[in-house]
Scaffold this active site. Structure first.
Site, mmCIF file in Angstrom:
data_model
loop_
_atom_site.group_PDB
_atom_site.id
_atom_site.type_symbol
_atom_site.label_atom_id
_atom_site.label_comp_id
_atom_site.label_asym_id
_atom_site.label_seq_id
_atom_site.Cartn_x
_atom_site.Cartn_y
_atom_site.Cartn_z
ATOM 1 N N TYR A 144 11.095 -7.432 -9.874
ATOM 2 C CA TYR A 144 10.446 -8.694 -10.236
ATOM 3 C C TYR A 144 11.376 -9.689 -10.917
ATOM 4 O O TYR A 144 11.026 -10.850 -11.081
ATOM 5 C CB TYR A 144 9.235 -8.422 -11.143
ATOM 6 N N LYS A 201 10.392 6.974 -7.340
ATOM 7 C CA LYS A 201 10.831 7.295 -5.982
ATOM 8 C C LYS A 201 12.274 7.771 -6.091
ATOM 9 O O LYS A 201 13.190 7.273 -5.428
ATOM 10 C CB LYS A 201 10.676 6.042 -5.101
ATOM 11 N N ASP A 234 4.704 7.920 -3.274
ATOM 12 C CA ASP A 234 3.950 8.093 -2.024
ATOM 13 C C ASP A 234 2.935 9.230 -2.163
ATOM 14 O O ASP A 234 1.763 9.097 -1.787
ATOM 15 C CB ASP A 234 4.897 8.306 -0.824
ATOM 16 N N ASP A 258 2.258 -2.338 -9.663
ATOM 17 C CA ASP A 258 1.464 -3.373 -8.983
ATOM 18 C C ASP A 258 0.689 -2.751 -7.824
ATOM 19 O O ASP A 258 -0.518 -2.941 -7.682
ATOM 20 C CB ASP A 258 2.402 -4.471 -8.458
ATOM 21 N N ASP A 262 -3.767 -1.779 -7.301
ATOM 22 C CA ASP A 262 -4.722 -2.296 -6.303
ATOM 23 C C ASP A 262 -5.433 -1.113 -5.645
ATOM 24 O O ASP A 262 -6.646 -1.149 -5.417
ATOM 25 C CB ASP A 262 -4.013 -3.131 -5.229
HETATM 26 C C1 IPM Z 1 -0.621 -8.767 -10.282
HETATM 27 C C2 IPM Z 1 -0.188 -9.713 -9.191
HETATM 28 C C3 IPM Z 1 1.179 -10.309 -9.500
HETATM 29 C C4 IPM Z 1 2.166 -9.160 -9.568
HETATM 30 C C5 IPM Z 1 1.657 -11.379 -8.488
HETATM 31 C C6 IPM Z 1 0.689 -12.538 -8.408
HETATM 32 C C7 IPM Z 1 3.029 -11.881 -8.790
HETATM 33 O O1 IPM Z 1 -0.215 -9.083 -7.955
HETATM 34 O O2 IPM Z 1 -0.699 -9.185 -11.446
HETATM 35 O O3 IPM Z 1 -0.931 -7.611 -9.989
HETATM 36 O O4 IPM Z 1 2.693 -8.726 -8.531
HETATM 37 O O5 IPM Z 1 2.411 -8.681 -10.679
HETATM 38 MN MN MN Z 2 -1.100 -7.105 -8.014
#
Ligand code: IPM
Ligand code: MN
Ligand code: NAD
Length: 368
Positions: A144, A201, A234, A258, A262
Site C-alpha cells: 500500500y 505467504k 490461501d 484487506d 471482505d
Molecule cells: C478497505 C478498502 C481500501 C483498502 C481501499 C479503498 C483503498 O478496500 O478499507 O478495505 O484497500 O484498504
Molecule cells: Mn477492502
C-alpha cells in the site's frame, strides 16, 4: 482551535470529526450519527466535506492543515467511504483514506468478525457463537505504500513494480498489538481469548515472510499463555469458509488483511455488516465500516447502515463510552431479531428507516 481537544480531554465530552465521503457513505454515516445521539453519549460532531464532490469542485483532497487539525482538535474520526466513478484515478480516496492511515500513523486496522444472527451466514449449521474472531491488519506498510515505479510506459517493453515494504518496527508493533489484544479482550460470550494466528505467504514471499516469521516467534515467546499459530493466506481462505470456529485473533499484512476481511464480511451477512477501527493507541483514531461507496446502490436509500452503526459503537467503546456501546450493539441485535433491517439482509426497511428503528430502540432502552 488548538485548545479544543485539550479541553475535551479535561471534561468527559469528546469531539468527533465526521467525514461521510462518497456514495453510500453519505447515507449510512447520518444513521450512525443519529444512533450515537440517541445513545446519550457526551460527544459533539464537526462535519468535514472531504470527498469526490469537493475534489471535483475545487481540486482539494485534504486541505493543507487537514491531518494536523484532525489529530489536534478531535478525539476520534468517523468515516463513511471514498470512491466515485467520476474520479477515475481514485486520487482523493488515496489521499484522504490512505492519507489518514499513513500520515496519522494508524497502524492497527482492527476488524471484528462477528455473526449476529445465524440467518445471515451463508454457511450451513453455523451459529453466532461459531463466528467471533478479530482480524488485526497492518495498516501503514506493505504494497500500500505505493513504492515502485514504471519504465517504458505505454510500450511493449513496459515494466511496472510495486514494492512490498515491511519494516522491523512495523511488523513488530502490529504483532505485539495482536498479542496484547488477545490478552486483554474477551470473546462475546465472556470467555477469554487464547490464540493468535499469523497469516502470510512466506512459502513464496520469502524475504518479507522471514521477517514476519522471526518477529512472530519472538513476540509469541513473551506471551506463554497465548497459543501462536500460523497459516498461509490461501489455506486460511479455505478454512474460513470450512470452519470459522477455529479462529480467534488473526494478524496479517495490509493487503492480505484487506482481502480476508471482505471474505470474513461474507460470514457476517455481507459488507453492510462489517465494522472497523484504524487505531494508534493514544492518538486520534479513525473508525469506518469495511464497505466502500457502492456507487450502483448509492442515493437509493437501500444501503445497510448497520456496519456504520456497529462502527460507531466500536468508536464509542474506544472513547470509553462502554454503556452506550452495549446499548447500540443490543439494539442492532434486536433489529436483526425483529427483521427491522434493509433488504440485503432480509428485511424490508430503507437505510433511514433501519437507522431510525435502531435509534428509537437505543432511546427506549435509555428511558426504560
Ligand atoms: C478497505 C478498502 C481500501 C483498502 C481501499 C479503498 C483503498 O478496500 O478499507 O478495505 O484497500 O484498504
Ligand atoms: Mn477492502
Ligand atoms: P463496495 O464495498 O462499495 O461494494 C461491494 C458490494 O457490496 C456491492 O455489491 C455493494 O452493493 C455491496 N455493499 C457494500 N456496502 C453495502 C451496504 N452498506 N449495504 C448493502 N450492500 C453493500 O466495494 P466496491 O464495489 O469494490 O467499490 C466501490 C468503490 O468503493 C470503489 O471506488 C472502491 O475503491 C471504494 N472502496 C472504498 C472503501 C473505503 O473508503 N473504505 C472500501 C472499499 C471500497
Amino acid at each position: 482551535m488548538s485548545s479544543l481537544k485539550k479541553d475535551s480531554k479535561i471534561g468527559t465530552r469528546k469531539r468527533i470529526a465526521v467525514i461521510a465521503g462518497d456514495g453510500i457513505g453519505q447515507e449510512v454515516i447520518p444513521q450512525a450519527v443519529k444512533v450515537i445521539k440517541a445513545s446519550g453519549a457526551d460527544v459533539e460532531f464537526a462535519d468535514f466535506d472531504w470527498g469526490a464532490d469537493r475534489y471535483l469542485r475545487d481540486g482539494t483532497t485534504v486541505p493543507p492543515d487537514g491531518f494536523a487539525r484532525l489529530s489536534r482538535d478531535f478525539d476520534a474520526i468517523l468515516v463513511g467511504a471514498f470512491g466515485d466513478p467520476r474520479v477515475k484515478t481514485n486520487i482523493h480516496a488515496k489521499e484522504i483514506l490512505l492519507g489518514m492511515r499513513f500520515k496519522m500513523d494508524l497502524y492497527a486496522n482492527v476488524r471484528p468478525v462477528r455473526l449476529l444472527d445465524a440467518a445471515l451466514c451463508p454457511l450451513k449449521g453455523v451459529e453466532p457463537k461459531d463466528v467471533d474472531f478479530i482480524v488485526i491488519r497492518e495498516n501503514t506498510e506493505g504494497v500500500y505504500t505505493d513504492a515502485g515505479g514504471v519504465f517504458k510506459q505505454g510500450t511493449p517493453d513496459e515494466i511496472a513494480t510495486q514494492e512490498d515494504i515491511n519494516t522491523r518496527k512495523g511488523v513488530e508493533r502490529i504483532i505485539l498489538y495482536a498479542f496484547e489484544f488477545c490478552r486483554s479482550h474477551a470473546k462475546i460470550d465472556g470467555s477469554p481469548r487464547g490464540k493468535v494466528l499469523m497469516c502470510d505467504k512466506s512459502n513464496a514471499m520469502t524475504h518479507a515472510g522471514s521477517l514476519w516469521q522471526r518477529v512472530f516467534k519472538e513476540v509469541a515467546a513473551e506471551y506463554p499463555q497465548i497459543t501462536p499459530q500460523h497459516m498461509y493466506v490461501d489455506a486460511l481462505c479455505l478454512q474460513m469458509v470450512r470452519d470459522p470456529r477455529q479462529f480467534d485473533v488473526i494478524v496479517t499484512n495490509n493487503m492480505f488483511g484487506d482481502i480476508i476481511t471482505d471474505l470474513a464480511a461474507g460470514l457476517q451477512g455481507g459488507l453492510g455488516m462489517a465494522a472497523s477501527g484504524n487505531i494508534h493507541p493514544g492518538k486520534t483514531s479513525m473508525f469506518e465500516p469495511v464497505h466502500g461507496s457502492a456507487p450502483p446502490i448509492a442515493g437509493k436509500n437501500v444501503a445497510n447502515p448497520f456496519g456504520a452503526i456497529l462502527t460507531a459503537a466500536m468508536m464509542l467503546g474506544h472513547l470509553g463510552f462502554t454503556k452506550e456501546t452495549s446499548k447500540i450493539d443490543a439494539a442492532v441485535l434486536e433489529a436483526l431479531r425483529q427483521k427491522k433491517t434493509t433488504e440485503d439482509i432480509g428485511g424490508s426497511l430503507g437505510t433511514r428507516e433501519a437507522g431510525d428503528w435502531v435509534a428509537e430502540q437505543v432511546s427506549a432502552t435509555l428511558s426504560s
